[in-house]
Design a protein around this motif. Structure first.
Motif, short mmCIF file in Angstrom:
data_model
loop_
_atom_site.label_atom_id
_atom_site.label_comp_id
_atom_site.label_asym_id
_atom_site.label_seq_id
_atom_site.Cartn_x
_atom_site.Cartn_y
_atom_site.Cartn_z
N GLU A 123 0.83 -1.21 0.00
CA GLU A 123 0.00 0.00 0.00
C GLU A 123 0.86 1.25 0.00
N HIS A 124 1.87 1.28 0.87
CA HIS A 124 2.69 2.48 0.98
C HIS A 124 3.67 2.62 -0.18
N ALA A 125 4.18 1.52 -0.70
CA ALA A 125 5.05 1.62 -1.86
C ALA A 125 4.30 2.22 -3.05
N VAL A 126 3.06 1.78 -3.25
CA VAL A 126 2.27 2.32 -4.35
C VAL A 126 1.95 3.79 -4.11
N ARG A 127 1.63 4.14 -2.88
CA ARG A 127 1.35 5.55 -2.58
C ARG A 127 2.59 6.41 -2.85
N MET A 128 3.75 5.93 -2.43
CA MET A 128 4.98 6.67 -2.69
C MET A 128 5.22 6.85 -4.18
N ALA A 129 5.01 5.76 -4.95
CA ALA A 129 5.24 5.83 -6.39
C ALA A 129 4.29 6.82 -7.06
N ARG A 130 3.03 6.81 -6.66
CA ARG A 130 2.06 7.74 -7.26
C ARG A 130 2.38 9.18 -6.91
N LEU A 131 2.77 9.43 -5.67
CA LEU A 131 3.10 10.79 -5.28
C LEU A 131 4.40 11.26 -5.94
N HIS A 132 5.34 10.36 -6.07
CA HIS A 132 6.63 10.69 -6.69
C HIS A 132 6.48 11.04 -8.16
N THR A 133 5.63 10.28 -8.87
CA THR A 133 5.49 10.48 -10.31
C THR A 133 4.33 11.40 -10.69
N GLY A 134 3.35 11.55 -9.80
CA GLY A 134 2.14 12.29 -10.16
C GLY A 134 1.26 11.53 -11.13
N ARG A 135 1.42 10.23 -11.23
CA ARG A 135 0.67 9.40 -12.17
C ARG A 135 -0.25 8.45 -11.41
N PRO A 136 -1.34 7.98 -12.04
CA PRO A 136 -2.32 7.18 -11.30
C PRO A 136 -2.19 5.66 -11.39
N LYS A 137 -1.67 5.13 -12.51
CA LYS A 137 -1.82 3.69 -12.77
C LYS A 137 -0.68 2.85 -12.21
N VAL A 138 -1.03 1.61 -11.90
CA VAL A 138 -0.06 0.61 -11.45
C VAL A 138 -0.22 -0.63 -12.32
N LEU A 139 0.88 -1.16 -12.81
CA LEU A 139 0.87 -2.40 -13.58
C LEU A 139 1.40 -3.53 -12.72
N SER A 140 0.71 -4.67 -12.75
CA SER A 140 1.17 -5.85 -12.01
C SER A 140 0.80 -7.09 -12.80
N TYR A 244 10.63 5.01 -19.36
CA TYR A 244 9.36 5.75 -19.27
C TYR A 244 9.17 6.48 -17.93
N GLY A 245 10.20 6.50 -17.09
CA GLY A 245 10.07 7.19 -15.82
C GLY A 245 9.10 6.52 -14.86
N ILE A 246 9.03 5.20 -14.93
CA ILE A 246 8.12 4.42 -14.09
C ILE A 246 8.89 3.89 -12.89
N VAL A 247 8.26 3.90 -11.73
CA VAL A 247 8.88 3.37 -10.52
C VAL A 247 8.81 1.84 -10.55
N PHE A 248 9.95 1.20 -10.34
CA PHE A 248 10.03 -0.25 -10.33
C PHE A 248 9.97 -0.73 -8.88
N VAL A 249 8.92 -1.47 -8.55
CA VAL A 249 8.72 -1.98 -7.20
C VAL A 249 8.88 -3.50 -7.22
N LEU A 250 9.79 -4.00 -6.40
CA LEU A 250 9.92 -5.44 -6.23
C LEU A 250 9.35 -5.84 -4.88
N ASP A 251 8.49 -6.84 -4.90
CA ASP A 251 7.87 -7.39 -3.70
C ASP A 251 8.70 -8.59 -3.26
N GLU A 252 9.43 -8.42 -2.14
CA GLU A 252 10.26 -9.48 -1.60
C GLU A 252 9.70 -10.00 -0.27
#
Length: 452
Positions: A123-140, A244-252
């Motif tokens: 939840e927080h990783a996605v929130r950080m990514a959206r706030l950092h980029t100003g973009r809405p979508k998440v791909l998984s 593309y300036g997308i945040v790369f999140v790895l779930d470990e």
């Protein structure tokens, strides 16, 4: 510890459970939870004195087994000193846990935001990514699991998402590589990598690159099947994110802290994400703890701008003390090295031998203490032993397999048409061989459902 039978106490525990406990992911009237009396190392036992070798590590979190005395002592010591304190303060256990984690994370993921578990880390990783980029979508990816909270379950790519998915969470799913059941008609790992990356980049193009905040991937998908990504895939995703300036999140959450024979699975592939979530093995699940490891660019975003998120129990002292003790135990006792060595020298060869003997085993895959047997009705067609998301009578072959394993003293991890081999990372060779003998017997029953 020798289990001491006490059926009367077990009946009382079970009665209270059935009267008052509401269980996860379950139709409450259709379950019959085992009453557990105790656990130690790689084993747990019930109130009838029956002992089970745990090839599930709980829910793949007891990476150092149950009741490790050094971790228990650390929790007791911390409780006597400071049971809890608010997250806005600097507390020794919290600071030391963050330092030890940051020392081991790949690259420069040096800032640690603590959560209570893996789902809220996502939840927080996605929130950080959206706030950092100003973009809405998440791909998984399909064939993934990221947690049971609202955003995390929408990011998840397995059927547990379906009842909660209102298609309004800003999540787009895509196919990640999995050669054994390829969606890209690939015949080699090289083809699978190339076609999966092309599919991902095309998905981004059609969604609009400027709308995508993050790509979230389990480094090695866990519950969905332990599909080790082919060479070059994660590096290719890293390149696409950079392009593309997308945040790369790895779930470990499941793959981290020694499970793959490395501190983190990302180290197997030489890839550094922008954000990395963790939980489970960070303190062997002894006290709830998770977190997000944050790279410098995203950390800088919130250097002068408040991060709008937090938790009352962020970096809870008892949980952090358990993490400090667990990480130190893993380093002192060579737990990560044990997982790597036994995975390569014992688990892999033993599972390959089981596959040769049992027609129900379609594929063996994994690394370290992180393995899966893909069970099939027909090796040639690769038809799963049970249909996708099977229940009731349709799931009878896997239910019979699981029951047979328990009859032989093994508690198996069973999901859909697979059994996962995920014992504690400090399991012994003798314990592994005991488990494989039980698997051998249970697979003989699964073989009865094969055709062709």
């Amino acid at each position: 510890m020798t289990p001491q039978p006490n059926p009367q106490a077990g009946a009382a525990v079970r009665a209270a459970d059935r009267a008052h406990v509401f269980h996860s992911w379950s139709a409450q009237d259709l379950i019959d939870p085992l009453a557990v009396a105790g656990a130690e190392g790689s084993y747990f036992w019930d109130y009838d004195g029956r002992r089970y070798l745990d090839f599930t590590s709980g829910l793949v979190f007891t990476n150092i087994g149950y009741q490790h005395p050094k971790v228990v002592a650390a929790i007791q010591e911390q409780a006597a000193r400071m049971t809890t304190f608010a997250p806005a303060f600097a507390v020794e256990a919290r600071s030391e846990a963050a330092r030890l984690i940051a020392e081991r994370t790949p690259g420069d993921l040096d800032k640690i935001f603590f959560t209570n578990g893996g789902a809220d880390a996502i939840e927080h990783a996605v929130r950080m990514a959206r706030l950092h980029t100003g973009r809405p979508k998440v791909l998984s990816a399909y064939r993934s699991y990221h947690g049971g909270t609202q955003q995390a379950i929408n990011i998840t790519g397995d059927p547990r998402r379906w009842p909660s998915d209102g298609a309004a969470a800003g999540v787009v799913h895509f196919w990640a590589p999995f050669l054994y059941r390829s969606r890209f008609y690939a015949e080699t790992e090289e083809q699978e990598t190339a076609r999966a990356l092309e599919h991902l980049e095309t998905t981004i193009a059609f969604e609009g690159p400027g709308t995508v905040a993050a790509i979230v991937l389990e480094t090695i998908p866990g519950t969905a099947g332990i599909m080790v990504p082919p060479a070059g895939y994660l590096a290719g995703v890293r390149e696409i994110c950079d392009k593309y300036g997308i945040v790369f999140v790895l779930d470990e959450v499941m793959a981290g802290f020694g499970r793959t024979g490395e501190w983190f699975a990302a180290d197997l592939f030489g890839v550094v994400p922008d954000l990395m979530t963790f939980a489970k093995g960070v303190n062997s699940g002894y006290v709830p703890l998770g977190g997000v490891a944050i790279g410098p660019e995203i950390a800088e975003t919130f250097a002068r701008r408040p991060y709008p998120g937090g938790l009352t129990y962020s970096g809870h002292p008892l949980a952090c003390a358990a993490a400090v003790a667990t990480i130190n135990v893993m380093a002192e006792e060579g737990v990560v090295e044990n997982a790597k060595r036994l995975g390569a020298e014992v688990v892999g060869p033993a599972l390959a031998a089981l596959a040769e003997r049992h027609p129900s085993v379609g594929e063996v895959r994994g690394v370290g203490m992180f393995w899966a047997l893909d069970l099939v009705r027909n090796r040639e067609t690769r038809e799963p032993l049970v249909p996708y998301n099977a229940a009731g009578e349709a799931n009878a072959p896997m239910a019979a397999f699981g029951a047979a394993a328990k009859e032989h003293g093994l508690w198996p991890f069973v999901n859909m048409n697979r059994t996962h081999v995920v014992p504690p990372c400090n399991v012994s060779e003798a314990e592994l061989k005991e488990g494989f003998a039980a698997l051998d017997a249970a697979l003989s029953l699964a073989d009865e459902y094969t055709v062709g």
